[in-house]
Design an enzyme around this catalytic site. Sequence first.
Site, mmCIF file in Angstrom:
data_model
loop_
_atom_site.group_PDB
_atom_site.id
_atom_site.type_symbol
_atom_site.label_atom_id
_atom_site.label_comp_id
_atom_site.label_asym_id
_atom_site.label_seq_id
_atom_site.Cartn_x
_atom_site.Cartn_y
_atom_site.Cartn_z
ATOM 1 N N GLY A 52 2.923 -56.830 28.722
ATOM 2 C CA GLY A 52 4.309 -56.464 29.043
ATOM 3 C C GLY A 52 4.901 -57.189 30.232
ATOM 4 C CD GLU A 53 4.836 -54.738 33.398
ATOM 5 O OE1 GLU A 53 5.859 -54.810 34.086
ATOM 6 O OE2 GLU A 53 4.654 -53.848 32.538
ATOM 7 N N GLY A 55 10.383 -51.197 22.315
ATOM 8 C CA GLY A 55 10.731 -52.491 21.729
ATOM 9 C C GLY A 55 9.578 -53.469 21.855
ATOM 10 C CB ILE A 115 -3.196 -61.854 21.601
ATOM 11 C CG1 ILE A 115 -3.399 -62.720 22.856
ATOM 12 C CG2 ILE A 115 -1.712 -61.583 21.346
ATOM 13 C CD1 ILE A 115 -3.087 -62.041 24.169
#
Lengths: 735, 338
Positions: free
Chosen positions: A700-701, A464, A625
């Site tokens: 992600g984190e 996702g 990014i």
Amino acid sequence: MNAYVGTPTSRVDGRAKVTGAAKYAGEFAADGLLHGFVVAATIPCGRIARLDTSEALKVKGVLDVLTHTHRPPLAGKDDAWKDEVAPAEGSPFRPLYDDSIKFNGQPIALVVAEDWETAKFAATLVRVEYREEQAFATDLDAGRSKATEVKQPHEPRGDAVGALAKAAVRHDADYLIPTEHHNPMELFASTVVWDSSGRLTVYDKTQGVQNVHKFLCSVFDKKPDDIRVLSPYVGGAFGSGLRPQYQVVLAMLAALALRRSVRVVLTRQQMYGLGHRPATIEHVGLGAKSDGTLEAVTHEATAVTSRYEDFARNDSGWAEQLYKSPNSRYSHKLVRLDVSTPCDMRAPGAASGVCALECAMDELAVALKLDPIELRLKCYSDRDQSEDLPYTSKQLRECYARGAEAFGWSKRNPASRSMRDGKELVGWGMATGVWEALQMPVAARIGLTANGHAEVSCAASDIGTGTYTIVAQVAADALGLPIENIDVRLADSTLPQAPVEGGSWMAASSAHAVLGAADDIRQELIRLASAMPSSPLAGVDVADVILVGGTIAKAGDMGSAVSIADAMRHGKLERIEKQKLNHFAEDKSYARNTHSAVFAEVKVDEQLGVIRVTRVVSAVAAGRILNTKTGRSQIMGGVVWGIGMALHEETVMDHRFGRIMNANIAEYHIPVNADVQDIDVIFVEERDDRINTLGVKGLGEIGIVGVPAAIANAIYHATGKRIRRFPVTLDKLLA
Amino acid sequence: MINFQFSRARDVADAILLLTGHPGAKLIAGGTNLIDLMKENVEQPSRLIDISRLPLRTIEETADGGLRVGALVPNSGLAYDPLIEQRYPLLASAILAGASAQLRNMASVGGNLMQRTRCAYFYDTATPCNKRTRSSGCSAIDGLNRNHAILGASNSCIATNPSDMSVALAALDALVHIAGPSGERTMALTDFHRLPGETPDIDTNLEADEIITAVELPPRGFASNYSYLKIRDRLSYAFALVSVAAVLELEGNAISEARVALGGVAHKPWRSAEAEMALRGQAATVEHFSRFADSLLQEAKARSHNGFKIELARRAIVRTLMQAASATPQSQAHKKIA
């Protein structure tokens, strides 16, 4: 050419997801599919004395009830059960292996029937008698004195304990993080498709198909070709799908026992018997000179693990990356309890440990009468102190500056209870976030056809997070093709190698595998184009040639362009296929981290204690990014989760029964829309030429780290009350 | 979930007939609570009687100027009915404070009155619970009771009723219309739910072979001065720690009538006629409302984890009454407590 990388490209799988075309593990059909329903233990520790399945077997439509005494063979050695992310110490859980009960909610039988409803009904007829052999324990607070030290995230430096005792200003406290569960939207499920040749196709909810594949081959003593594992779409996992979960073993057992296709879907309640973020007591000690420079940092984390495996992460070592101090000591202790083994959950270790560290820094700032940002800048570390290394890049100063500006931090009255809006006290708090920028071996294969379409494939999962999309973006740019011409195939164990999708490493790792394979394609196309009669590319330096607009051309000279179609036709090739393992320079002379500065505004009803998080600004420095749209969503998701960690999330256990009492998402609270207001995500420019070709670090984190502390610090600023036992609920404020 | 018979009632009489002599039978309308409980094996009805197609879906004016609300009117249909919005905004507000839009679309008025406690032990068949199995013991009294009753509890049960709608109906002096084998009867809403006593397994005074046909709202709707305030662990979609339904009739700043019902604190919506009476003739001030709150909570008893609810209830009562007095009712749409 960057037509796609760095842009807000919409998800390439978005349409499939919103139309239902995207299939999840529990949705794959098969002829004669059977359904399994799990019977779970209701005690935390002991043995199965008797398991009576006779009534269940009498139900029409029930084919079998598998138990530890009635099942196909399973591997007997621990090593066979150790998947790629299993803890080094311990003996992994084996479902239906023997009569021992290791945690409440453990599967003890699987009812297999023609339909799910029949299996669920028959499961109520399985009679279990237990033998409770010894006293059990599930409470961290009560077990703290029995903790054993298992690791030090970093070597101690200097004499932290002594320096702390002597420090002019000292802050020393426990922060308590409760057990939390991931609660991904998709339930854990596996569909094992049996074919008459004996081969098994396994659709599994997992973050790593090759990890599950290897695990199943060793647990069931199968050859690699006997089993294929797929997980094309995953409805969230957040770490809960890193290790193979027990439902895939149960579905395999049933398929092998009955020589039929079988699906096992867990209920939401049963998912609370899987891994979880362990409850921790984070003890942080900070000693400072009166000017606000640190003399000592100590951080001791005491965490829950199971009786059968030692799960430990780096909770306590993060000050080493953030704050300059001549003396430091970090340790991690475990309390072994009668619960299932904890597992990684978004920013494992850091979400809890940095929460405590950043609350402690806030308390130190109050004690020093310093602005919280000023304190952090005074202690700012340009080097990772544990190895004394510089960073490949670290724009944390800029995160503080940009975040503070966007938030309006300069207008903050430093005194607590000083800001007000009607009946509400207003509080502004901030915190730092930090995570690692990891990269792992990943291979990608690109098949380019002469019509200018490419298929990119890799075993990596997209849970996702947007892996399909960034892989398509990177491939489209590297091959000079429109993104519509790129098909991405992921999460099939037969595809090129990938580790589990976790740790924020997949974006950088998969992107560079794609870059490598695309470069091989480019070189092959140059060879073909150069060989054409009177080729404008004859004799050209390969390094000067790019793929752009469906052509092969000298950079900046479209007159030299040869269409891909012409070059391949001339070479009599319909398809070029290249596979490449990514390669990262093993440069150990730099530390690699992502950083953030999080600012939160809360409004607290002074009389009623009701807390609202009205604004959050998260300024993130994480290299380049790849996709500013999915990236922003990912950080927003982290912020929302941080709101939950600050105010709502807590797995509540009744220690008399050793049983989770809020194993459902009505009573296990996460933020709902009303709890989420303004979230502003800022990506701070962070050019990083050292870390990898694209300068990518992963997102992600980092989005969650620091958020709970920023909110708790804001609550202190609003109310003057410091709540160190999370979540911060209104009863704690009223007390 | 167990196997069960399923039958569809043709009319109210048929529903009663299907219930009669079948102690394991249950009526089902929206099923938003019953099906959950069946999935957890808490409810194990031998027979489900579907009443969802019975003609109990209208909201009609009564001869005396009140409204009669059919038992099958969906919660959302009730909350958004123009007559309810204009004349009984307290009721609309309380309904919108509960559940989610999807659940409110399914849930019926009668079913809302029949919903069962959210006590975690009641829901978990692996733990003792007197409400689930009489005389098996109460796990909450010495266990996790942060959101349990502070009023009207017994040594057998400290569970609370989770309904928001019932709290408003209690404040509005609503009546429940009931049909059974021996005809029809009405009961005050405040008499409908029971205190746990020694029989916490019996939630209401509805007999096993009876069916709720309607809820009647008396003419007075207190549309000028009302408020429903629900305090919970997140800002929406959670059960109340404490909720307050308050209505006032004011002459200038003097109270001529006050009614206050509490939710989330007892086995039934909690009112005190005596405390309400004492407010009459008083000025609508924080001081008087505080005294009222003390009086309403006089019998409140804390357990190991829920002591905070007493002070929270006291403060919430004062706030809600001030909102009602100033005609600034709590919004259920704003992400903020007024």
